[in-house]
Motif scaffolding. Sequence first.
Motif: not given
Lengths: 513, 513
Positions: A30, A33, A43, A46, A50, A53, A56, A237, B26-27, B29-30, B33-34, B37-38, B41, B54, B249-250, B253, B255
């Motif tokens: 994680l 990533l 962007p 953020g 981040f 985060a 942490s 990628r 924080h977690y 947020s990650l 994002l994950a 992403d999946q 991306m 995850a 994400v925050n 950020d 998306r």
Amino acid sequence: MEYTEKKPPLQEALEKFRVLDEKITHYSSLIGLADWDQKVMAPKKGRNVFAKAAGSLKTEVFKLSVSEEMGSLLETLSEQENESVLDVVTKAKVREYKTFYQKSKSIPADLFQEYAIITGQANDVWEEARDGNDFAKFLPYLEKIVEYKRKFAEIYGYENHPYDALLDEFEPGLTVEILDPLFAKLRESSINLLNRIQQQGKPTRHEIFEQSFPIDKQKEFNRLILPLIGFDLEAGRLDETVHPFAQSVNIGDVRLTTRYLENNVRSALFGTIHEAGHGIYEQQINPEFEESVLQSGTSFGIHESQSRFLENMVGRSKEFWTYFYPRLQEHFPAQLANVSLDEFYRAVNSVSPSFIRVEADELTYNLHIMLRYEIEKGLIAGEIEARDLPEIWNRKMQDYLGITPSTDTVGVLQDVHWSFGGIGYFPSYSLGNLYAAQILRTIEKDLPEFKSHIENGRFDVIHGWLKEKIHQYGKLYTPNELIVRVTGEELNADYLVEYLEKKYSEVYGLEEK
Amino acid sequence: MEYTEKKPPLQEALEKFRVLDEKITHYSSLIGLADWDQKVMAPKKGRNVFAKAAGSLKTEVFKLSVSEEMGSLLETLSEQENESVLDVVTKAKVREYKTFYQKSKSIPADLFQEYAIITGQANDVWEEARDGNDFAKFLPYLEKIVEYKRKFAEIYGYENHPYDALLDEFEPGLTVEILDPLFAKLRESSINLLNRIQQQGKPTRHEIFEQSFPIDKQKEFNRLILPLIGFDLEAGRLDETVHPFAQSVNIGDVRLTTRYLENNVRSALFGTIHEAGHGIYEQQINPEFEESVLQSGTSFGIHESQSRFLENMVGRSKEFWTYFYPRLQEHFPAQLANVSLDEFYRAVNSVSPSFIRVEADELTYNLHIMLRYEIEKGLIAGEIEARDLPEIWNRKMQDYLGITPSTDTVGVLQDVHWSFGGIGYFPSYSLGNLYAAQILRTIEKDLPEFKSHIENGRFDVIHGWLKEKIHQYGKLYTPNELIVRVTGEELNADYLVEYLEKKYSEVYGLEEK
């Protein structure tokens, strides 16, 4: 009681170790990533929050890695190790965690905290110093960092040279005693070869690269060759960043970046091939090692050997361009119509001393590295003072490359490494070249058709060999174990020296030495 | 001792709660994002293993949220809450965690485990059943899920109707008693309006959308309008997925994704505007709430109100297209040259009963939702059997929309929600429309120039109002508190009924009722 259902402590320890390793690896996936995302996708507004985060989770990974639980598991399992009741895979995992645990535990928390604060600030200061050509600004931070690194070296311990303790962080087992003679031989022969090229070399048409190569066509070509040279785009990628890199999320998800410059078609092209070398290594690791600490390449040097092998030994070979040059010409007919394959091959391998390491050619690159190695070694031994670096740097540049940087910006301030405390890192790059040449010699013996495989685009055969011999093992073997297994001997500079001599004698039409 | 340096328990609890909240956020947020992403991306070969990585972090977030530490902190802080020594912000945080803690703790672990296994399997089964038009295949899973949800409702507790316990998960405080009369009014008026449109409505030129709109031009237009309508692209992204969504994400950020179809220019266009409504909400939350549980929108219904407000009330208004239509015509001259603004506006608001919810127009959409609401309510009350759903579904489709699905694939099997246990979710969509119309009425009073702001592209003024009244608060207020604060009254269906009546009477040239 003879028949107890209670698990023996070893079984329990193994299971707990497996769970802890898996958790740490999951979190690291994680984090990998997240790091990729922040460089490539996120962007800008953020990113600061981040970073906290992600911080942490990084803190959590560190805590788990040096936890009491980890300590007692490593103790239990290390005892067993000696009695050879553990399989090699578990032993390798224990080795990886133990090294980190012992190093991390050995540094007193307040010392590490001070060091983290200094390196946290130093990156910005370095950037300002570099952009403003102001070494004095960076100097106090560099002095501090060197001071901490010297303290760490004493704490980690070493046999002969304090720099050994730092080298070991990037290339386990490597020492000054091993490296000095390897580099001495390489330095001497490289300087000699460079002089002969400059004196007798037949000029190359390197100026063909100064034409404009439209970026959309470059992208098309990079995307065309990436899977052809063996990178699996269903398990990875290709994106764009200013500083290209490779990041593995897991074995099925390896992400590369490259950089397109309209006036420098080589930048993206060889950047992509280089990162693909890193990427294919990660993609070919044994899936049984997935979700464990063994799921990536074994060291910085071995990793770099795979990127350099693909970039230089394969990607700058005549055979490679025999296969790909017609396609490149199709993409850039105006730019390359009147450039023959031979002229193109020679231009791709142009040698020319330059100030900036990351732009250096295959031959002079190692001289940039050795200069840094000598400086780092002297700093850590207390034989060189940080304040003298600009002078020392420029003198060595003149001695090795025959040029003196016009400013510290393109001299001693050019690299980010020292600002994050990465002293001991630079040698990895040339180690990569040394390993790669030694591996080349072996693969040419094992696969007599090696060159014609390249010429025919049969990169699968080459990657099959690399997978079997190197890639599949991940971190199972230490770099030295691996190179001995693969090539039958310890690292030997002769192979790179001979490779460079032969290749550049031919490229530049030099007389036999 | 009168002068102790020991912190009072409350201060200690507050600090520990802050730290725990920050870590969980924080977690999360990650994880956000994950997840993004999946979907957007990640290369396909890494996804299965990454899901486990995850999953490890999701498990950790769950553990932290129901930990003993959390329990005792919530207890300490809840006691204080009554004595009003805590600020409103902390109270809101306690409320958010307490709800989750109590619900999660109330379900016995083995029951939840069984449920997790069923829902884990049901998604694949549902997909197969849908693709194979085979309701019988999905039925046993649906029956099980309904059974568990009924058990959960009993455990969570409710005053009048078991479905209230499930509604509350998506829209805190919402009950059947509140929703039934709101939906009854909306249903009656929607069916009546639909009938009048079908009988007396002046046809629209909806077939203009059946032309081919080149995707690169669509992308250009979507990228053009996204920042103009108020989405900050320095604090967010726009990408592509088959199922569009917004993921924060925050606050800096956020998306969005959209979907481009060559033969359906509306898909990306209104998809982008819809997701931008979600996104702008998240971007405008008070930065003081960042890194805390309050850092996102307050409920599914309120969130949907912001996306629907921007998509329908703003994005399908005459004024919106007065501003944007000339630019759209510039992008698609061949397709739109002979379509007037008025014709385009009417075409954008075409009403036509159809099988698929996600493709429904603004008016018939709510009928799709109410059908699902009635079915869910009946299932949970034990008044409807899952096996009868195809028949009930088709009958209600005929009653409300005057059409009968040709297959279960385009009928009862079309939505993913039940397969993941999301019973109680559907009403959020129509709640969004109800809230949005009530907010529209208020904004039109507060900003008499509302329509001309749209006509002049002054979306900043509109978003400024939404920020001040709604967005900035994040999860500080519950949905009901918020709607009363903003509009001065509880949720009232009259506003949506009147809005639809007025808009579609004009679009279709209907006689006054």
